[in-house]
Design a protein around this motif. Sequence first.
Motif, PDB file in Angstrom:
ATOM      1  N   THR A 131       0.851  -1.180   0.000  1.00  0.00           N
ATOM      2  CA  THR A 131       0.000   0.000   0.000  1.00  0.00           C
ATOM      3  C   THR A 131       0.895   1.240   0.000  1.00  0.00           C
ATOM      4  O   THR A 131       1.542   1.557   0.994  1.00  0.00           O
ATOM      5  N   LEU A 132       0.954   1.927  -1.128  1.00  0.00           N
ATOM      6  CA  LEU A 132       1.798   3.110  -1.245  1.00  0.00           C
ATOM      7  C   LEU A 132       1.106   4.324  -0.638  1.00  0.00           C
ATOM      8  O   LEU A 132      -0.123   4.393  -0.567  1.00  0.00           O
ATOM      9  N   ASP A 133       1.916   5.276  -0.197  1.00  0.00           N
ATOM     10  CA  ASP A 133       1.411   6.481   0.472  1.00  0.00           C
ATOM     11  C   ASP A 133       1.046   7.526  -0.572  1.00  0.00           C
ATOM     12  O   ASP A 133       1.914   8.153  -1.167  1.00  0.00           O
ATOM     13  N   LEU A 134      -0.252   7.716  -0.801  1.00  0.00           N
ATOM     14  CA  LEU A 134      -0.696   8.659  -1.829  1.00  0.00           C
ATOM     15  C   LEU A 134      -0.451  10.116  -1.436  1.00  0.00           C
ATOM     16  O   LEU A 134       0.027  10.895  -2.274  1.00  0.00           O
ATOM     17  N   PRO A 135      -0.765  10.555  -0.216  1.00  0.00           N
ATOM     18  CA  PRO A 135      -0.469  11.955   0.132  1.00  0.00           C
ATOM     19  C   PRO A 135       1.014  12.304   0.024  1.00  0.00           C
ATOM     20  O   PRO A 135       1.363  13.452  -0.233  1.00  0.00           O
ATOM     21  N   ARG A 137       2.872  11.199  -2.301  1.00  0.00           N
ATOM     22  CA  ARG A 137       3.132  11.123  -3.736  1.00  0.00           C
ATOM     23  C   ARG A 137       3.985   9.922  -4.130  1.00  0.00           C
ATOM     24  O   ARG A 137       4.709   9.964  -5.136  1.00  0.00           O
ATOM     25  N   GLU A 138       3.901   8.839  -3.359  1.00  0.00           N
ATOM     26  CA  GLU A 138       4.512   7.600  -3.833  1.00  0.00           C
ATOM     27  C   GLU A 138       3.783   7.104  -5.079  1.00  0.00           C
ATOM     28  O   GLU A 138       4.346   6.376  -5.896  1.00  0.00           O
ATOM     29  N   ALA A 139       2.524   7.481  -5.198  1.00  0.00           N
ATOM     30  CA  ALA A 139       1.735   7.259  -6.404  1.00  0.00           C
ATOM     31  C   ALA A 139       0.653   8.328  -6.442  1.00  0.00           C
ATOM     32  O   ALA A 139       0.350   8.960  -5.424  1.00  0.00           O
ATOM     33  N   ASP A 140       0.090   8.549  -7.627  1.00  0.00           N
ATOM     34  CA  ASP A 140      -0.961   9.553  -7.764  1.00  0.00           C
ATOM     35  C   ASP A 140      -2.347   8.957  -7.533  1.00  0.00           C
ATOM     36  O   ASP A 140      -3.205   9.572  -6.901  1.00  0.00           O
ATOM     37  N   VAL A 141      -2.556   7.773  -8.074  1.00  0.00           N
ATOM     38  CA  VAL A 141      -3.860   7.113  -8.002  1.00  0.00           C
ATOM     39  C   VAL A 141      -3.636   5.657  -7.611  1.00  0.00           C
ATOM     40  O   VAL A 141      -2.655   5.036  -8.038  1.00  0.00           O
ATOM     41  N   ALA A 142      -4.543   5.128  -6.811  1.00  0.00           N
ATOM     42  CA  ALA A 142      -4.454   3.728  -6.409  1.00  0.00           C
ATOM     43  C   ALA A 142      -5.780   3.030  -6.688  1.00  0.00           C
ATOM     44  O   ALA A 142      -6.856   3.620  -6.532  1.00  0.00           O
ATOM     45  N   ILE A 143      -5.689   1.777  -7.109  1.00  0.00           N
ATOM     46  CA  ILE A 143      -6.857   0.893  -7.158  1.00  0.00           C
ATOM     47  C   ILE A 143      -6.564  -0.226  -6.182  1.00  0.00           C
ATOM     48  O   ILE A 143      -5.623  -0.997  -6.373  1.00  0.00           O
ATOM     49  N   ARG A 144      -7.359  -0.280  -5.123  1.00  0.00           N
ATOM     50  CA  ARG A 144      -7.062  -1.169  -4.004  1.00  0.00           C
ATOM     51  C   ARG A 144      -8.210  -2.127  -3.738  1.00  0.00           C
ATOM     52  O   ARG A 144      -9.371  -1.808  -3.994  1.00  0.00           O
ATOM     53  N   MET A 145      -7.849  -3.291  -3.183  1.00  0.00           N
ATOM     54  CA  MET A 145      -8.830  -4.330  -2.926  1.00  0.00           C
ATOM     55  C   MET A 145      -9.476  -4.202  -1.544  1.00  0.00           C
ATOM     56  O   MET A 145      -9.957  -5.167  -0.974  1.00  0.00           O
ATOM     57  N   LYS A 146      -9.474  -3.007  -1.007  1.00  0.00           N
ATOM     58  CA  LYS A 146     -10.152  -2.695   0.244  1.00  0.00           C
ATOM     59  C   LYS A 146     -10.291  -1.186   0.328  1.00  0.00           C
ATOM     60  O   LYS A 146      -9.598  -0.446  -0.373  1.00  0.00           O
ATOM     61  N   ASP A 152      -7.367  11.612   4.446  1.00  0.00           N
ATOM     62  CA  ASP A 152      -7.147  12.689   3.484  1.00  0.00           C
ATOM     63  C   ASP A 152      -7.122  12.185   2.038  1.00  0.00           C
ATOM     64  O   ASP A 152      -6.418  12.722   1.193  1.00  0.00           O
ATOM     65  N   LEU A 153      -7.911  11.131   1.754  1.00  0.00           N
ATOM     66  CA  LEU A 153      -8.014  10.593   0.410  1.00  0.00           C
ATOM     67  C   LEU A 153      -9.449  10.698  -0.105  1.00  0.00           C
ATOM     68  O   LEU A 153     -10.402  10.558   0.658  1.00  0.00           O
ATOM     69  N   ILE A 154      -9.575  10.956  -1.381  1.00  0.00           N
ATOM     70  CA  ILE A 154     -10.864  10.814  -2.051  1.00  0.00           C
ATOM     71  C   ILE A 154     -10.949   9.383  -2.533  1.00  0.00           C
ATOM     72  O   ILE A 154     -10.031   8.876  -3.172  1.00  0.00           O
ATOM     73  N   ARG A 155     -12.036   8.700  -2.183  1.00  0.00           N
ATOM     74  CA  ARG A 155     -12.160   7.303  -2.559  1.00  0.00           C
ATOM     75  C   ARG A 155     -13.496   7.067  -3.246  1.00  0.00           C
ATOM     76  O   ARG A 155     -14.483   7.750  -2.963  1.00  0.00           O
ATOM     77  N   ALA A 267      -8.702   5.452  -5.407  1.00  0.00           N
ATOM     78  CA  ALA A 267      -8.398   6.493  -4.421  1.00  0.00           C
ATOM     79  C   ALA A 267      -7.291   7.398  -4.923  1.00  0.00           C
ATOM     80  O   ALA A 267      -6.414   6.974  -5.693  1.00  0.00           O
ATOM     81  N   TYR A 268      -7.349   8.662  -4.497  1.00  0.00           N
ATOM     82  CA  TYR A 268      -6.277   9.619  -4.791  1.00  0.00           C
ATOM     83  C   TYR A 268      -6.296  10.705  -3.728  1.00  0.00           C
ATOM     84  O   TYR A 268      -7.285  10.882  -3.002  1.00  0.00           O
ATOM     85  N   SER A 269      -5.182  11.409  -3.619  1.00  0.00           N
ATOM     86  CA  SER A 269      -5.038  12.426  -2.585  1.00  0.00           C
ATOM     87  C   SER A 269      -6.015  13.573  -2.827  1.00  0.00           C
ATOM     88  O   SER A 269      -6.291  13.960  -3.971  1.00  0.00           O
ATOM     89  N   TYR A 270      -6.511  14.131  -1.739  1.00  0.00           N
ATOM     90  CA  TYR A 270      -7.449  15.250  -1.830  1.00  0.00           C
ATOM     91  C   TYR A 270      -6.839  16.425  -2.579  1.00  0.00           C
ATOM     92  O   TYR A 270      -7.540  17.161  -3.281  1.00  0.00           O
ATOM     93  N   GLU A 271      -5.532  16.603  -2.443  1.00  0.00           N
ATOM     94  CA  GLU A 271      -4.869  17.714  -3.108  1.00  0.00           C
ATOM     95  C   GLU A 271      -4.903  17.588  -4.627  1.00  0.00           C
ATOM     96  O   GLU A 271      -4.700  18.568  -5.345  1.00  0.00           O
ATOM     97  N   LEU A 272      -5.155  16.380  -5.146  1.00  0.00           N
ATOM     98  CA  LEU A 272      -5.189  16.164  -6.593  1.00  0.00           C
ATOM     99  C   LEU A 272      -6.615  16.156  -7.146  1.00  0.00           C
ATOM    100  O   LEU A 272      -6.832  15.728  -8.281  1.00  0.00           O
ATOM    101  N   ARG A 273      -7.563  16.642  -6.371  1.00  0.00           N
ATOM    102  CA  ARG A 273      -8.965  16.578  -6.788  1.00  0.00           C
ATOM    103  C   ARG A 273      -9.229  17.361  -8.070  1.00  0.00           C
ATOM    104  O   ARG A 273     -10.173  17.050  -8.808  1.00  0.00           O
ATOM    105  N   ASP A 274      -8.417  18.394  -8.355  1.00  0.00           N
ATOM    106  CA  ASP A 274      -8.606  19.202  -9.557  1.00  0.00           C
ATOM    107  C   ASP A 274      -7.612  18.846 -10.666  1.00  0.00           C
ATOM    108  O   ASP A 274      -7.584  19.516 -11.698  1.00  0.00           O
TER     109      ASP A 274
END
Length: 294
Positions: A131-135, A137-146, A152-155, A267-274
């Motif tokens: 599970t990479l840390d999105l806030p 910026r280890e990744a921008d977007v994640a698709i996770r099985m839970k 602080d993530l938009i899911r 899921a992605y970080s709230y800061e990347l919502r735009d």
Amino acid sequence: MLDWDKVRIFRIVAKSQSVIQAASTLGIHQSVVSRHISSLENDFGTKLFHRHARGIILTEQGSYLFEASEKMAQQMNAAQAQINDFKRASKGNLKVTTTQGFGILWFGPKLPKFFAANPEINIHLLLNEKTLDLPMREADVAIRMKEPSQADLIRRKLMGSRMGLFASVSYAQKHALPLSLEGLASHRLITQNYSSMLSPAASVYIRDVFNYNPSCQMVVNNYYGVFQSIINDLGIGILPDYVSNVVEGLIPVIPDVKSDEIPIYLAYSYELRDSKKVIAFRDFILSEVKLAKT
């Protein structure tokens, strides 16, 4: 004024717990790293590390600074991402993380369609179970099985999946498929190890099926390996049911016996919502999920 370059070096030393390792990561001499740390300690008038024979660890004061620096780095990364996204619109690099199975078997076949619609977005696909840390910026977007636990993530829930038993069409033509779990004893069972599963529902299901097939088994460390083993007629394997919806040549075995639902989230970080890139990726994935349900 606090020197951010010193703080950046401090963070790397704190994470590696080694001046030598930090110097290697930064590509500079360890004496330069030591000078920056000593200078930062002079700035604060306190020791930031305990030094001992096996390495270094943070002092209590160092821990306070490390926690604050992590928040600063997160804010700086988010600001940089927003600035870049506003400049570039729907173009540039997008780091997407998901599991090996989902990335290869579900998302991978859809990449040509994504690139056709978004030719200026470069996908960096990170396939692993970590599970990479999105806030951060280890990744921008994640698709996770839970469902992600960070606040602080938009899911967005994409779909629900269930584990089931599958065989290839050619295997079914050569062998009489079982009609109950008891019949699995005469077939090779191909699966991941249930103790390594991230999803409790998948772990419980695999463990229960194992009980009916004690003598002839093949354990693979990811779903793609299970899938390859199945299509090469090595036996009956356990896969998430989304695979059979996107890959031809698989047939369900004992289809009434499946796991509890495993939710799949984007899921992605709230800061990347735009972010134009993230929005383009999100909308594409949602449209593909919708198509799969029709």
